[in-house]
Design an enzyme around this catalytic site. Structure first.
Site, PDB file in Angstrom:
ATOM      1  CB  CYS A  12      -1.527   5.170  -1.543  1.00  0.00           C
ATOM      2  SG  CYS A  12      -2.877   4.541  -1.058  1.00  0.00           S
ATOM      3  CD  GLU A 126      -5.161  -1.979   6.810  1.00  0.00           C
ATOM      4  OE1 GLU A 126      -5.019  -0.674   6.203  1.00  0.00           O
ATOM      5  OE2 GLU A 126      -4.156  -2.623   7.193  1.00  0.00           O
ATOM      6  CB  CYS A 191       1.562   0.545   3.525  1.00  0.00           C
ATOM      7  SG  CYS A 191       1.842   1.080   1.850  1.00  0.00           S
TER       8      CYS A 191
HETATM    9  S1  SF4 Z   1      -1.709  -0.514   2.053  1.00  0.00           S
HETATM   10 FE1  SF4 Z   1      -0.451   1.443   1.347  1.00  0.00          FE
HETATM   11  S2  SF4 Z   1      -0.764   1.550  -0.915  1.00  0.00           S
HETATM   12 FE2  SF4 Z   1      -2.399   0.017   0.009  1.00  0.00          FE
HETATM   13  S3  SF4 Z   1      -4.250   1.239   0.527  1.00  0.00           S
HETATM   14 FE3  SF4 Z   1      -2.873   1.177   2.345  1.00  0.00          FE
HETATM   15  S4  SF4 Z   1      -1.680   2.914   2.310  1.00  0.00           S
HETATM   16 FE4  SF4 Z   1      -2.339   2.581   0.009  1.00  0.00          FE
END
Ligand code: SF4
Length: 279
Positions: A12, A126, A191
């Site tokens: 991505c 994250e 996302c």
């Molecule tokens: S939010 Fe979406 S574009 Fe951004 S790193 Fe995660 S998967 Fe990839």
């Protein structure tokens, strides 16, 4: 044998930006050490390649005293970034813009007196970073059972890990609406690139005899792709590289499909399709 590759397979833009930034720093002539806390991407082959180029992958900020610190696409808790600034490290922030948006929402909700519920995997970097933006007061829920145990009142805001399951997120929100909060704000922060990837993977999985999902075993979106493809095609296999492929999977197949997680590079996808084509 026909090969169908799902749209939106592989890197991505967020992961690509991190990998490109690290590569360019390492290729730069500067003698500064380049470090990253945790795996730069959830793909061991890409990580090993970056380590061979000179990337210093560390467990925590305690292991970095000088040089450049790259913040990967998943982001870092603000408390860690602050300590890195105190250590006078050069910081290259490649936190994905979509992840930054979740962090901003979580931070604002917390400042405005909402209890922030983060739908996601507690151990995922994250999620740990988003939790940091709630001044470590957020509540992380991975499953519906955990949501059922939430005992809070007052104002609540819910955000999601960007790679979380849309279905579980919706079910969690539905469960929460039964509770007596004075106010509930819902932010679907999943996302779009992950949602599109899932939809195209399902289409391919339905149409082929054998399905391959390519990506790191630690990659949360790769695991999710494997789960959903298996629902639509029981002959789905998860591999990291061509070395894990058993050609018997294709013995009676007229077609095979392939999708790949957001941290899987194009060169691994190419190697796998070439490996199968030659046999
Ligand atoms: S939010 Fe979406 S574009 Fe951004 S790193 Fe995660 S998967 Fe990839």
């Amino acid at each position: 044998m026909k090969c169908v590759i799902a749209d939106f397979s592989g890197f991505c833009h967020g992961v690509k930006d991190t990998v490109d930034a690290i590569e360019s720093l390492l290729k730069d002539n500067s003698s500064k050490k380049v470090s990253c806390i945790g795996l730069p991407v959830h793909n061991p082959q890409v990580t090993n390649r970056l380590k061979e180029l000179g990337l210093n992958v560390v467990e925590s900020l305690d292991d970095v005293d000088s040089g450049t610190l790259v913040i990967r696409a998943h982001g870092l808790p603000p408390q860690t970034i602050f300590k890195a600034q105190e250590k006078r490290l050069e910081i290259i922030d490649t936190t994905c813009g979509i992840v930054k948006n979740v962090q901003r929402i979580a931070e604002k909700l917390n400042q405005d007196g909402y209890t922030v519920i983060i739908a996601g995997e507690a151990k995922h970097p994250e999620v740990k970073a988003i939790y940091g933006y709630t001044s470590q007061k957020g509540i992380i829920c991975t499953s519906l059972d955990e949501v059922r145990k939430v005992e809070i009142r007052g104002k609540v805001g819910i955000v999601s890990q960007t790679t979380f399951s849309k279905k579980i997120f919706k079910d969690m929100v539905h469960l929460l609406t039964d509770q007596k909060f004075s106010e509930m704000r819902v932010f679907d922060t999943i996302c779009n690139s992950i949602a599109k990837r899932s939809t195209s993977a399902i289409e391919v999985a339905k149409s082929v005899d054998t399905m391959l999902v390519v990506g790191g075993r630690m990659s949360s979106n790769t695991k999710r792709l494997f789960e959903i493809c298996t629902e639509y095609n029981p002959k789905t296999h998860h591999v990291e590289t061509e070395a894990e492929i058993d050609l018997a999977w294709f013995a009676a197949a007229q077609s095979f499909g392939l999708t790949a997680g957001a941290s899987t590079p194009q060169w691994i996808i190419d190697r796998i399709t070439e490996y199968i084509a030659k046999r």
